[in-house]
Motif scaffolding. Sequence first.
Motif, mmCIF file in Angstrom:
data_model
loop_
_atom_site.group_PDB
_atom_site.id
_atom_site.type_symbol
_atom_site.label_atom_id
_atom_site.label_comp_id
_atom_site.label_asym_id
_atom_site.label_seq_id
_atom_site.Cartn_x
_atom_site.Cartn_y
_atom_site.Cartn_z
ATOM 1 N N ASN A 50 0.809 -1.226 0.000
ATOM 2 C CA ASN A 50 0.000 0.000 0.000
ATOM 3 C C ASN A 50 0.840 1.272 0.000
ATOM 4 O OD1 ASN A 50 -2.463 -1.514 0.168
ATOM 5 N ND2 ASN A 50 -2.004 -1.831 2.332
ATOM 6 N N ARG A 51 2.050 1.156 -0.484
ATOM 7 C CA ARG A 51 2.908 2.344 -0.601
ATOM 8 C C ARG A 51 3.378 2.490 -2.033
ATOM 9 N NH1 ARG A 51 5.328 3.686 4.335
ATOM 10 N NH2 ARG A 51 6.114 5.505 3.214
ATOM 11 N N GLY A 52 3.899 3.667 -2.354
ATOM 12 C CA GLY A 52 4.461 3.881 -3.677
ATOM 13 C C GLY A 52 5.848 3.302 -3.780
ATOM 14 N N LEU A 53 6.460 3.523 -4.923
ATOM 15 C CA LEU A 53 7.826 3.074 -5.146
ATOM 16 C C LEU A 53 8.780 4.041 -4.456
ATOM 17 C CD1 LEU A 53 7.325 2.397 -8.937
ATOM 18 C CD2 LEU A 53 7.676 0.654 -7.201
ATOM 19 N N PHE A 77 0.649 5.318 -10.987
ATOM 20 C CA PHE A 77 1.610 6.022 -10.144
ATOM 21 C C PHE A 77 1.976 7.354 -10.781
ATOM 22 C CE2 PHE A 77 2.450 2.818 -7.078
ATOM 23 C CZ PHE A 77 2.455 1.591 -7.715
ATOM 24 N N PHE A 125 10.610 10.421 -7.941
ATOM 25 C CA PHE A 125 9.983 10.175 -6.643
ATOM 26 C C PHE A 125 8.518 9.849 -6.904
ATOM 27 C CE2 PHE A 125 13.410 11.466 -3.838
ATOM 28 C CZ PHE A 125 14.221 12.172 -4.696
ATOM 29 N N PHE A 126 8.069 8.713 -6.405
ATOM 30 C CA PHE A 126 6.745 8.205 -6.733
ATOM 31 C C PHE A 126 5.748 8.427 -5.605
ATOM 32 C CE2 PHE A 126 7.158 5.713 -10.665
ATOM 33 C CZ PHE A 126 8.528 5.776 -10.847
ATOM 34 N N GLY A 127 4.505 8.614 -5.989
ATOM 35 C CA GLY A 127 3.407 8.602 -5.038
ATOM 36 C C GLY A 127 3.005 7.178 -4.685
ATOM 37 N N GLN A 128 1.992 7.076 -3.829
ATOM 38 C CA GLN A 128 1.586 5.763 -3.329
ATOM 39 C C GLN A 128 0.654 5.042 -4.302
ATOM 40 O OE1 GLN A 128 0.162 8.544 -2.555
ATOM 41 N NE2 GLN A 128 -1.954 8.269 -1.861
ATOM 42 N N GLY A 129 0.219 5.748 -5.327
ATOM 43 C CA GLY A 129 -0.587 5.122 -6.363
ATOM 44 C C GLY A 129 -2.080 5.281 -6.173
#
Lengths: 116, 115
Positions: free
Chosen positions: A41-44, B91, B105-109
Amino acid sequence: AQSVAQPEDQVNVAEGNPLTVKCTYSVSGNPYLFWYVQYPNRGLQFLLKYITGDNLVKGSYGFEAEFNKSQTSFHLKKPSALVSDSALYFCAVRDSAVAGFQKLVFGTGTRLLVSP
Amino acid sequence: EPEVTQTPSHQVTQMGQEVILRCVPISNHLYFYWYRQILGQKVEFLVSFYNNEISEKSEIFDDQFSVERPDGSNFTLKIRSTKLEDSAMYFCASSPTGGRGTEAFFGQGTRLTVV
Protein backbone atom coordinates in the motif's frame (compact mmCIF):
# COMPACT_ATOMS: atom_id res chain seq x y z
CA ALA A 1 15.33 -1.00 -26.86
CA GLN A 2 16.39 -0.99 -23.25
CA SER A 3 15.15 -3.74 -20.96
CA VAL A 4 15.63 -5.12 -17.50
CA ALA A 5 15.30 -8.70 -16.27
CA GLN A 6 14.73 -9.80 -12.73
CA PRO A 7 15.01 -13.57 -12.96
CA GLU A 8 13.60 -14.40 -9.53
CA ASP A 9 9.95 -13.80 -8.66
CA GLN A 10 10.73 -14.32 -4.99
CA VAL A 11 13.80 -14.49 -2.80
CA ASN A 12 13.62 -16.04 0.65
CA VAL A 13 16.27 -15.34 3.26
CA ALA A 14 16.57 -15.69 7.01
CA GLU A 15 16.99 -12.59 9.15
CA GLY A 16 20.65 -11.81 9.69
CA ASN A 17 21.78 -13.53 6.51
CA PRO A 18 23.06 -11.65 3.47
CA LEU A 19 20.62 -11.08 0.65
CA THR A 20 20.98 -10.62 -3.08
CA VAL A 21 18.26 -9.58 -5.52
CA LYS A 22 19.36 -10.03 -9.10
CA CYS A 23 18.98 -7.67 -12.04
CA THR A 24 20.40 -7.78 -15.53
CA TYR A 25 19.95 -5.12 -18.16
CA SER A 26 20.17 -4.57 -21.88
CA VAL A 27 20.91 -1.16 -23.39
CA SER A 28 22.42 0.27 -26.55
CA GLY A 29 24.45 2.98 -24.88
CA ASN A 30 25.43 3.52 -21.29
CA PRO A 31 23.03 2.43 -18.58
CA TYR A 32 21.59 4.54 -15.80
CA LEU A 33 20.39 2.00 -13.26
CA PHE A 34 18.03 2.34 -10.32
CA TRP A 35 16.58 0.22 -7.55
CA TYR A 36 13.19 0.94 -6.02
CA VAL A 37 11.32 -0.78 -3.20
CA GLN A 38 7.58 -1.05 -2.76
CA TYR A 39 6.05 -1.80 0.62
CA PRO A 40 2.38 -2.86 0.81
CA ASN A 41 0.00 0.00 0.00
CA ARG A 42 2.91 2.34 -0.60
CA GLY A 43 4.46 3.88 -3.68
CA LEU A 44 7.83 3.07 -5.15
CA GLN A 45 10.64 4.32 -2.94
CA PHE A 46 14.04 5.10 -4.41
CA LEU A 47 16.88 3.06 -2.91
CA LEU A 48 19.97 3.79 -4.98
CA LYS A 49 21.31 4.45 -8.45
CA TYR A 50 24.33 3.95 -10.65
CA ILE A 51 25.28 6.66 -13.13
CA THR A 52 29.02 6.41 -13.48
CA GLY A 53 32.12 5.91 -11.39
CA ASP A 54 32.53 3.42 -8.57
CA ASN A 55 30.91 0.10 -9.38
CA LEU A 56 29.69 -0.37 -5.81
CA VAL A 57 26.88 1.99 -4.98
CA LYS A 58 25.53 2.49 -1.47
CA GLY A 59 21.95 3.50 -0.81
CA SER A 60 19.21 3.76 1.76
CA TYR A 61 18.52 1.30 4.62
CA GLY A 62 21.93 -0.38 4.32
CA PHE A 63 21.40 -1.58 0.76
CA GLU A 64 24.11 -1.53 -1.87
CA ALA A 65 24.37 -2.63 -5.47
CA GLU A 66 27.22 -3.70 -7.66
CA PHE A 67 27.41 -2.62 -11.29
CA ASN A 68 29.10 -5.20 -13.50
CA LYS A 69 29.46 -4.06 -17.08
CA SER A 70 30.81 -7.32 -18.47
CA GLN A 71 27.90 -9.28 -17.02
CA THR A 72 25.41 -6.44 -17.62
CA SER A 73 24.20 -6.85 -14.08
CA PHE A 74 23.23 -4.59 -11.20
CA HIS A 75 22.46 -6.87 -8.28
CA LEU A 76 21.05 -5.45 -5.05
CA LYS A 77 22.71 -6.63 -1.85
CA LYS A 78 22.56 -6.23 1.89
CA PRO A 79 24.99 -7.85 4.33
CA SER A 80 22.39 -8.65 6.99
CA ALA A 81 18.68 -8.88 6.17
CA LEU A 82 15.93 -7.59 8.44
CA VAL A 83 12.35 -8.81 8.59
CA SER A 84 11.34 -5.23 7.76
CA ASP A 85 13.18 -5.54 4.42
CA SER A 86 10.38 -7.81 3.19
CA ALA A 87 8.91 -5.99 0.20
CA LEU A 88 8.77 -5.90 -3.59
CA TYR A 89 11.97 -4.71 -5.26
CA PHE A 90 12.18 -3.23 -8.74
CA CYS A 91 15.21 -2.66 -10.90
CA ALA A 92 14.94 0.05 -13.58
CA VAL A 93 17.09 1.47 -16.36
CA ARG A 94 17.44 4.44 -18.65
CA ASP A 95 19.50 4.09 -21.82
CA SER A 96 21.84 6.90 -22.83
CA ALA A 97 21.49 5.97 -26.50
CA VAL A 98 17.71 6.15 -26.69
CA ALA A 99 16.08 9.34 -27.89
CA GLY A 100 13.86 10.75 -25.24
CA PHE A 101 15.56 10.45 -21.92
CA GLN A 102 12.98 10.36 -19.19
CA LYS A 103 11.36 6.97 -19.56
CA LEU A 104 12.31 4.53 -16.82
CA VAL A 105 12.04 0.90 -17.90
CA PHE A 106 11.25 -1.40 -15.00
CA GLY A 107 11.77 -5.08 -14.36
CA THR A 108 8.93 -7.31 -13.25
CA GLY A 109 9.90 -7.06 -9.61
CA THR A 110 11.24 -9.51 -7.04
CA ARG A 111 9.44 -10.20 -3.80
CA LEU A 112 11.85 -10.45 -0.89
CA LEU A 113 10.66 -12.43 2.10
CA VAL A 114 12.83 -12.29 5.21
CA SER A 115 11.90 -14.81 7.85
CA PRO A 116 12.57 -14.29 11.56
CA GLU B 1 10.39 14.66 4.02
CA PRO B 2 8.51 15.97 0.98
CA GLU B 3 6.52 13.40 -0.92
CA VAL B 4 4.28 12.95 -3.93
CA THR B 5 0.64 12.54 -2.95
CA GLN B 6 -2.10 10.98 -5.03
CA THR B 7 -5.86 10.99 -4.70
CA PRO B 8 -7.98 8.98 -4.54
CA SER B 9 -6.21 5.84 -3.33
CA HIS B 10 -8.84 3.67 -4.99
CA GLN B 11 -11.40 4.52 -7.66
CA VAL B 12 -14.04 2.32 -9.17
CA THR B 13 -15.64 3.47 -12.40
CA GLN B 14 -17.96 2.07 -15.02
CA MET B 15 -16.65 1.26 -18.47
CA GLY B 16 -17.02 4.23 -20.78
CA GLN B 17 -16.90 6.80 -18.00
CA GLU B 18 -14.30 9.52 -17.71
CA VAL B 19 -11.97 9.45 -14.74
CA ILE B 20 -9.44 11.97 -13.42
CA LEU B 21 -6.56 10.88 -11.26
CA ARG B 22 -4.92 13.58 -9.21
CA CYS B 23 -1.39 14.09 -7.99
CA VAL B 24 0.50 16.74 -6.08
CA PRO B 25 4.18 16.50 -7.02
CA ILE B 26 7.01 17.63 -4.76
CA SER B 27 6.91 21.41 -4.78
CA ASN B 28 10.29 22.32 -6.31
CA HIS B 29 10.25 19.57 -8.93
CA LEU B 30 9.97 20.45 -12.59
CA TYR B 31 9.32 17.11 -14.31
CA PHE B 32 6.21 15.05 -13.78
CA TYR B 33 5.34 11.52 -14.84
CA TRP B 34 2.59 8.96 -14.92
CA TYR B 35 3.28 5.23 -14.81
CA ARG B 36 0.89 2.34 -14.49
CA GLN B 37 1.09 -1.23 -13.25
CA ILE B 38 -1.48 -3.75 -14.37
CA LEU B 39 -1.88 -6.39 -11.68
CA GLY B 40 1.00 -8.83 -11.78
CA GLN B 41 2.77 -7.01 -14.61
CA LYS B 42 5.58 -4.53 -15.02
CA VAL B 43 5.47 -0.89 -14.07
CA GLU B 44 5.06 0.89 -17.43
CA PHE B 45 5.83 4.46 -18.41
CA LEU B 46 2.91 6.48 -19.74
CA VAL B 47 3.99 10.10 -20.07
CA SER B 48 6.34 12.80 -18.90
CA PHE B 49 5.46 16.48 -18.60
CA TYR B 50 7.67 19.54 -18.41
CA ASN B 51 7.04 23.23 -18.80
CA ASN B 52 3.32 22.68 -19.30
CA GLU B 53 3.65 20.28 -22.16
CA ILE B 54 4.19 16.60 -22.80
CA SER B 55 7.88 15.89 -23.31
CA GLU B 56 7.68 12.17 -23.87
CA LYS B 57 4.93 9.56 -24.12
CA SER B 58 4.65 5.86 -24.67
CA GLU B 59 2.57 3.98 -27.19
CA ILE B 60 0.12 3.24 -24.37
CA PHE B 61 -0.65 6.93 -24.02
CA ASP B 62 -3.17 7.23 -26.84
CA ASP B 63 -5.92 9.76 -27.50
CA GLN B 64 -8.04 8.62 -24.59
CA PHE B 65 -5.39 9.86 -22.16
CA SER B 66 -4.51 13.45 -21.36
CA VAL B 67 -2.49 15.22 -18.70
CA GLU B 68 -2.74 18.67 -17.27
CA ARG B 69 -1.22 20.88 -14.63
CA PRO B 70 -4.25 23.07 -13.99
CA ASP B 71 -3.11 25.24 -11.12
CA GLY B 72 0.65 25.04 -10.58
CA SER B 73 0.43 22.41 -7.87
CA ASN B 74 -1.79 19.59 -9.12
CA PHE B 75 -0.92 17.23 -11.96
CA THR B 76 -3.78 15.21 -13.38
CA LEU B 77 -4.27 12.22 -15.64
CA LYS B 78 -7.59 12.03 -17.44
CA ILE B 79 -8.87 8.89 -19.09
CA ARG B 80 -11.73 9.90 -21.36
CA SER B 81 -13.63 6.70 -21.90
CA THR B 82 -12.39 3.97 -19.65
CA LYS B 83 -12.03 0.39 -20.77
CA LEU B 84 -11.76 -2.76 -18.72
CA GLU B 85 -8.09 -3.04 -19.62
CA ASP B 86 -7.39 0.36 -18.04
CA SER B 87 -7.78 -1.28 -14.64
CA ALA B 88 -4.38 -0.85 -13.02
CA MET B 89 -2.42 0.94 -10.33
CA TYR B 90 -1.48 4.38 -11.59
CA PHE B 91 1.61 6.02 -10.14
CA CYS B 92 2.47 9.68 -10.36
CA ALA B 93 6.12 10.70 -10.01
CA SER B 94 8.20 13.84 -10.09
CA SER B 95 11.85 14.76 -10.33
CA PRO B 96 13.79 18.01 -9.87
CA THR B 97 15.42 17.74 -13.29
CA GLY B 98 14.93 15.63 -16.39
CA GLY B 99 18.41 14.17 -16.68
CA ARG B 100 18.86 10.48 -17.28
CA GLY B 101 20.67 10.06 -13.98
CA THR B 102 17.95 11.71 -11.93
CA GLU B 103 15.72 9.51 -9.84
CA ALA B 104 11.98 9.95 -9.86
CA PHE B 105 9.98 10.17 -6.64
CA PHE B 106 6.74 8.20 -6.73
CA GLY B 107 3.41 8.60 -5.04
CA GLN B 108 1.59 5.76 -3.33
CA GLY B 109 -0.59 5.12 -6.36
CA THR B 110 -4.27 5.14 -7.31
CA ARG B 111 -5.85 1.79 -7.91
CA LEU B 112 -8.32 2.17 -10.76
CA THR B 113 -10.91 -0.53 -11.21
CA VAL B 114 -13.08 -0.40 -14.33
CA VAL B 115 -16.23 -2.50 -14.14
